[in-house]
Scaffold this motif. Sequence first.
Motif, mmCIF file in Angstrom:
data_model
loop_
_atom_site.group_PDB
_atom_site.id
_atom_site.type_symbol
_atom_site.label_atom_id
_atom_site.label_comp_id
_atom_site.label_asym_id
_atom_site.label_seq_id
_atom_site.Cartn_x
_atom_site.Cartn_y
_atom_site.Cartn_z
ATOM 1 N N ASP A 64 6.058 -38.225 -1.595
ATOM 2 C CA ASP A 64 7.005 -39.269 -1.228
ATOM 3 C C ASP A 64 7.552 -39.954 -2.478
ATOM 4 O O ASP A 64 8.752 -40.172 -2.597
ATOM 5 N N ASP A 65 6.678 -40.289 -3.422
ATOM 6 C CA ASP A 65 7.119 -40.926 -4.662
ATOM 7 C C ASP A 65 8.013 -39.979 -5.465
ATOM 8 O O ASP A 65 9.028 -40.388 -6.032
ATOM 9 N N PHE A 66 7.633 -38.714 -5.506
ATOM 10 C CA PHE A 66 8.427 -37.727 -6.230
ATOM 11 C C PHE A 66 9.808 -37.573 -5.601
ATOM 12 O O PHE A 66 10.828 -37.534 -6.294
ATOM 13 N N THR A 67 9.833 -37.510 -4.278
ATOM 14 C CA THR A 67 11.105 -37.371 -3.575
ATOM 15 C C THR A 67 11.992 -38.589 -3.812
ATOM 16 O O THR A 67 13.201 -38.457 -4.037
ATOM 17 N N LYS A 68 11.401 -39.782 -3.795
ATOM 18 C CA LYS A 68 12.167 -41.005 -4.056
ATOM 19 C C LYS A 68 12.742 -40.989 -5.466
ATOM 20 O O LYS A 68 13.917 -41.304 -5.678
ATOM 21 N N LEU A 69 11.921 -40.597 -6.427
ATOM 22 C CA LEU A 69 12.360 -40.544 -7.816
ATOM 23 C C LEU A 69 13.469 -39.515 -7.996
ATOM 24 O O LEU A 69 14.467 -39.772 -8.681
ATOM 25 N N LYS A 70 13.302 -38.370 -7.354
ATOM 26 C CA LYS A 70 14.311 -37.305 -7.444
ATOM 27 C C LYS A 70 15.645 -37.795 -6.887
ATOM 28 O O LYS A 70 16.708 -37.606 -7.515
ATOM 29 N N ASN A 71 15.612 -38.432 -5.733
ATOM 30 C CA ASN A 71 16.846 -38.944 -5.123
ATOM 31 C C ASN A 71 17.479 -40.018 -5.999
ATOM 32 O O ASN A 71 18.709 -40.072 -6.142
ATOM 33 N N GLN A 72 16.656 -40.874 -6.589
ATOM 34 C CA GLN A 72 17.170 -41.926 -7.455
ATOM 35 C C GLN A 72 17.849 -41.325 -8.685
ATOM 36 O O GLN A 72 18.951 -41.748 -9.062
ATOM 37 N N ILE A 73 17.235 -40.315 -9.269
ATOM 38 C CA ILE A 73 17.827 -39.665 -10.452
ATOM 39 C C ILE A 73 19.131 -38.968 -10.086
ATOM 40 O O ILE A 73 20.127 -39.054 -10.820
ATOM 41 N N GLU A 74 19.150 -38.299 -8.944
ATOM 42 C CA GLU A 74 20.375 -37.608 -8.509
ATOM 43 C C GLU A 74 21.520 -38.591 -8.309
ATOM 44 O O GLU A 74 22.656 -38.320 -8.705
ATOM 45 N N THR A 75 21.244 -39.743 -7.723
ATOM 46 C CA THR A 75 22.310 -40.724 -7.519
ATOM 47 C C THR A 75 22.811 -41.266 -8.848
ATOM 48 O O THR A 75 24.022 -41.457 -9.034
ATOM 49 N N GLN A 76 21.901 -41.500 -9.800
ATOM 50 C CA GLN A 76 22.313 -41.979 -11.118
ATOM 51 C C GLN A 76 23.160 -40.930 -11.846
ATOM 52 O O GLN A 76 24.176 -41.254 -12.484
ATOM 53 N N VAL A 77 22.777 -39.650 -11.736
ATOM 54 C CA VAL A 77 23.549 -38.571 -12.370
ATOM 55 C C VAL A 77 24.931 -38.491 -11.752
ATOM 56 O O VAL A 77 25.951 -38.337 -12.454
ATOM 57 N N ASN A 78 25.017 -38.609 -10.438
ATOM 58 C CA ASN A 78 26.319 -38.555 -9.766
ATOM 59 C C ASN A 78 27.196 -39.735 -10.186
ATOM 60 O O ASN A 78 28.409 -39.584 -10.371
ATOM 61 N N GLU A 79 26.612 -40.916 -10.331
ATOM 62 C CA GLU A 79 27.372 -42.081 -10.782
ATOM 63 C C GLU A 79 27.889 -41.882 -12.205
ATOM 64 O O GLU A 79 29.068 -42.166 -12.489
ATOM 65 N N LEU A 80 27.035 -41.370 -13.088
ATOM 66 C CA LEU A 80 27.465 -41.091 -14.462
ATOM 67 C C LEU A 80 28.575 -40.039 -14.488
ATOM 68 O O LEU A 80 29.538 -40.136 -15.261
ATOM 69 N N LYS A 81 28.439 -39.054 -13.648
ATOM 70 C CA LYS A 81 29.429 -37.975 -13.569
ATOM 71 C C LYS A 81 30.795 -38.530 -13.173
ATOM 72 O O LYS A 81 31.824 -38.194 -13.767
ATOM 73 N N THR A 82 30.796 -39.417 -12.168
ATOM 74 C CA THR A 82 32.063 -40.000 -11.723
ATOM 75 C C THR A 82 32.651 -40.902 -12.796
ATOM 76 O O THR A 82 33.872 -40.949 -12.983
ATOM 77 N N GLN A 83 31.802 -41.630 -13.514
ATOM 78 C CA GLN A 83 32.289 -42.492 -14.606
ATOM 79 C C GLN A 83 32.902 -41.646 -15.730
ATOM 80 O O GLN A 83 33.973 -41.965 -16.243
ATOM 81 N N ILE A 84 32.229 -40.575 -16.071
ATOM 82 C CA ILE A 84 32.729 -39.710 -17.143
ATOM 83 C C ILE A 84 34.028 -39.036 -16.729
ATOM 84 O O ILE A 84 34.977 -38.953 -17.497
ATOM 85 N N GLU A 85 34.091 -38.593 -15.489
ATOM 86 C CA GLU A 85 35.318 -37.959 -15.005
ATOM 87 C C GLU A 85 36.475 -38.940 -14.992
ATOM 88 O O GLU A 85 37.629 -38.588 -15.227
ATOM 89 N N GLY A 86 36.175 -40.210 -14.715
ATOM 90 C CA GLY A 86 37.210 -41.217 -14.721
ATOM 91 C C GLY A 86 37.745 -41.496 -16.107
ATOM 92 O O GLY A 86 38.909 -41.799 -16.297
ATOM 93 N N LYS A 87 36.898 -41.415 -17.102
ATOM 94 C CA LYS A 87 37.298 -41.674 -18.481
ATOM 95 C C LYS A 87 37.974 -40.459 -19.120
ATOM 96 O O LYS A 87 38.847 -40.595 -19.972
ATOM 97 N N CYS A 88 37.584 -39.304 -18.739
ATOM 98 C CA CYS A 88 38.149 -38.077 -19.329
ATOM 99 C C CYS A 88 39.371 -37.662 -18.531
ATOM 100 O O CYS A 88 39.363 -37.646 -17.317
ATOM 101 N N VAL A 89 40.390 -37.339 -19.258
ATOM 102 C CA VAL A 89 41.608 -36.878 -18.600
ATOM 103 C C VAL A 89 41.766 -35.419 -18.943
ATOM 104 O O VAL A 89 41.801 -35.018 -20.110
ATOM 105 N N MET A 90 41.857 -34.607 -17.978
ATOM 106 C CA MET A 90 42.025 -33.171 -18.196
ATOM 107 C C MET A 90 43.519 -32.891 -18.406
ATOM 108 O O MET A 90 44.357 -33.368 -17.673
ATOM 109 N N GLN A 91 43.816 -32.063 -19.414
ATOM 110 C CA GLN A 91 45.222 -31.762 -19.669
ATOM 111 C C GLN A 91 45.555 -30.347 -19.391
ATOM 112 O O GLN A 91 44.984 -29.412 -19.465
#
Length: 142
Positions: free
Chosen positions: A115-142
């Motif tokens: 249960d603790d491992f699953t909670k930690l895994k989900n928490q890390i996945e959400t943080q990675v997804n948030e970082l991904k969206t932030q990075i995509e917002g800052k980077c402009v693809m040409q």
Amino acid sequence: MAAFIAKQMVGNQLSAVKGAVGGDGGDDGDDKEKAEEEERERQEAIREAEDRRKEKHRKMEEEREKMRQDIRDKYNIKKKEEIVEAAPQEEPNPLMRKKKTPEELAAEAEQEELDDFTKLKNQIETQVNELKTQIEGKCVMQ
């Protein structure tokens, strides 16, 4: 009964006073045996009185239950015994519970870790997804 106990107490007090004053001092063995016999008689009298009291209360309760049943019959009321018996079973005594085996304890610990491992895994996945969206917002693809 109370008079018998009162006489015994007064007799015991008089014996103590005679011994303290220096009355018959040679009968220590007889006094002890006599005192033990009186104590046994007193205890037996107390037991008999307690038995009589319990019997009296049992008879009174039987009479009350008969009166209750007459009232139930008169007004067509059903007796509620099932509800009264079910309530104590719902609250088990934690001190009297069944002890868990080492296998059960290990299984619970493993489940908690998962249960603790699953909670930690989900928490890390959400943080990675948030970082991904932030990075995509800052980077402009040409």
